[in-house]
Design a protein around this motif. Structure first.
Motif, mmCIF file in Angstrom:
data_model
loop_
_atom_site.group_PDB
_atom_site.id
_atom_site.type_symbol
_atom_site.label_atom_id
_atom_site.label_comp_id
_atom_site.label_asym_id
_atom_site.label_seq_id
_atom_site.Cartn_x
_atom_site.Cartn_y
_atom_site.Cartn_z
ATOM 1 N N UNK A 70 -1.155 -5.103 -15.921
ATOM 2 C CA UNK A 70 0.089 -5.213 -15.138
ATOM 3 C C UNK A 70 0.912 -3.940 -15.026
ATOM 4 N N UNK A 71 0.414 -2.810 -15.506
ATOM 5 C CA UNK A 71 1.081 -1.526 -15.271
ATOM 6 C C UNK A 71 0.006 -0.502 -14.917
ATOM 7 N N UNK A 131 -10.906 7.514 2.863
ATOM 8 C CA UNK A 131 -11.301 6.122 3.120
ATOM 9 C C UNK A 131 -11.335 5.236 1.883
ATOM 10 N N UNK A 132 -11.982 5.696 0.824
ATOM 11 C CA UNK A 132 -12.083 4.851 -0.377
ATOM 12 C C UNK A 132 -10.734 4.664 -1.058
ATOM 13 N N UNK A 133 -9.941 5.725 -1.083
ATOM 14 C CA UNK A 133 -8.616 5.632 -1.702
ATOM 15 C C UNK A 133 -7.700 4.746 -0.873
ATOM 16 N N UNK A 134 -7.735 4.927 0.426
ATOM 17 C CA UNK A 134 -6.897 4.123 1.317
ATOM 18 C C UNK A 134 -7.210 2.641 1.160
ATOM 19 N N UNK A 135 -8.496 2.307 1.132
ATOM 20 C CA UNK A 135 -8.899 0.903 0.971
ATOM 21 C C UNK A 135 -8.431 0.355 -0.373
ATOM 22 N N UNK A 136 -8.540 1.180 -1.391
ATOM 23 C CA UNK A 136 -8.103 0.739 -2.722
ATOM 24 C C UNK A 136 -6.600 0.516 -2.766
ATOM 25 N N UNK A 137 -5.834 1.442 -2.216
ATOM 26 C CA UNK A 137 -4.379 1.320 -2.252
ATOM 27 C C UNK A 137 -3.895 0.087 -1.493
ATOM 28 N N UNK A 138 -4.642 -0.328 -0.509
ATOM 29 C CA UNK A 138 -4.269 -1.493 0.292
ATOM 30 C C UNK A 138 -4.826 -2.797 -0.269
ATOM 31 N N UNK A 139 -5.580 -2.704 -1.341
ATOM 32 C CA UNK A 139 -6.215 -3.886 -1.914
ATOM 33 C C UNK A 139 -5.366 -4.485 -3.034
ATOM 34 N N UNK A 140 -5.764 -5.669 -3.489
ATOM 35 C CA UNK A 140 -5.076 -6.320 -4.589
ATOM 36 C C UNK A 140 -5.402 -5.674 -5.928
ATOM 37 N N UNK A 141 -6.394 -4.790 -5.939
ATOM 38 C CA UNK A 141 -6.751 -4.116 -7.188
ATOM 39 C C UNK A 141 -5.692 -3.104 -7.619
ATOM 40 N N UNK A 142 -4.963 -2.564 -6.657
ATOM 41 C CA UNK A 142 -3.928 -1.585 -6.979
ATOM 42 C C UNK A 142 -2.784 -2.282 -7.699
ATOM 43 N N UNK A 143 -2.401 -1.765 -8.852
ATOM 44 C CA UNK A 143 -1.374 -2.379 -9.679
ATOM 45 C C UNK A 143 0.001 -1.861 -9.259
ATOM 46 N N UNK A 144 0.956 -2.759 -9.083
ATOM 47 C CA UNK A 144 2.314 -2.358 -8.733
ATOM 48 C C UNK A 144 2.985 -1.669 -9.924
ATOM 49 N N UNK A 145 3.900 -0.769 -9.625
ATOM 50 C CA UNK A 145 4.667 -0.130 -10.685
ATOM 51 C C UNK A 145 5.610 -1.144 -11.328
ATOM 52 N N UNK A 146 5.782 -1.005 -12.618
ATOM 53 C CA UNK A 146 6.652 -1.911 -13.369
ATOM 54 C C UNK A 146 7.213 -1.137 -14.554
ATOM 55 N N UNK A 147 7.318 -1.781 -15.709
ATOM 56 C CA UNK A 147 7.897 -1.132 -16.878
ATOM 57 C C UNK A 147 6.847 -0.347 -17.653
#
Length: 258
Positions: free
Chosen positions: A20-21, A228-244
């Motif tokens: 989660x981080x 391409x690979x980074x863009x797809x990853x950033x737009x996917x659910x695999x990318x974790x949102x920033x938090x604490x």
């Protein structure tokens, strides 16, 4: 760089990090995603925290193959188990085709990566935990404001200036990428660390970008984001949102930024 060894070797990589981080584990993920190499990510599993704590446990003294580890991220590849983000990057870069396996370039890239991690990761973390990592942010808020001000006004411009100097240098190979005229793992390190710093200090980074002194740095950031690979990853659910985690946004730490 050469073809990634991982496309020829079947042994899967396993990454262990806090769930989660994004944190330091996110830098490792970007290398795998850019290279298109499969990996197991224990942070996505139900036993994520338990897995991290098992590596850090006082009773874990390692085994006949590996010494005990201090903290995540942890990389497991075959019988090898290692930690410390710069160490993991050194190991992965040649295997993923993102850095040389030998020669001066290994150490040049490591030096650049270490500097980026110092400025855009370690020092960012210290802005909201300037006294002790074990204390809550609210217990050191006034000190954090002082530390953040110094970071925004002195340290961040200094590190951005260093990265721009690397891009302006002959060894960059033309100024699009940091080293040798082609993308390496240090470009991915910069992207993630600058992205996190933007989250933590959005007004400060935007003002520095508008100033135009570090145009090459921000162009590199945008170029990585559109791969391409980074863009797809950033737009996917695999990318974790920033938090604490390491990169946190506290508006009061920019309250004097216009």
């Amino acid at each position: 760089m050469a073809e990634p060894e991982s496309k020829r070797v079947k042994t899967e990589y396993e990454l262990t990090y806090w769930p989660d981080i994004p944190g330091r584990g996110e830098v490792v993920r970007l290398l795998f995603e850019e290279a298109g190499v499969p990996y197991a990510d224990t942070a996505k599993g139900e036993k994520a925290v338990r897995t991290v704590l098992s590596y850090m446990a006082a009773e874990n003294v390692g085994d006949e193959t590996n010494p005990p580890l201090f903290a995540p991220p942890v990389l497991k590849h075959g019988d090898l188990v290692i930690n410390q983000l710069p160490n993991i990057l050194l190991y992965l870069a040649p295997k993923l085709g993102l850095g040389p396996a030998s020669g001066d370039g290994v150490y040049h890239l490591n030096a650049i990566a270490l500097t980026i991690l110092d400025g855009f990761l370690n020092e960012v973390h210290e802005t909201h935990h300037p006294i002790a990592t074990a204390q809550y942010y609210d217990d050191q808020k006034e000190e954090a404001k002082k530390r953040a001000k110094a970071f925004r006004e002195e340290r961040l411009p200094k590190y951005l200036g260093y990265v721009q100097r690397v891009l302006d240098g002959k060894k960059s190979g033309g100024g699009k990428w940091l080293y040798g005229g082609e993308l390496t793992y240090v470009d991915l390190v910069l992207f993630q660390c600058l992205d996190g710093t933007k989250f933590a200090f959005p007004k400060t980074v935007e003002n520095l970008k508008k100033g135009g002194e570090y145009d090459g740095v921000f162009k590199l950031y945008d170029a990585v984001k559109e791969r391409p690979n980074i863009k797809a990853y950033l737009e996917s659910e695999k990318r974790v949102d920033y938090a604490d985690g390491i990169w946190r946004h506290y508006p009061e730490l920019e309250e004097d930024e216009e």
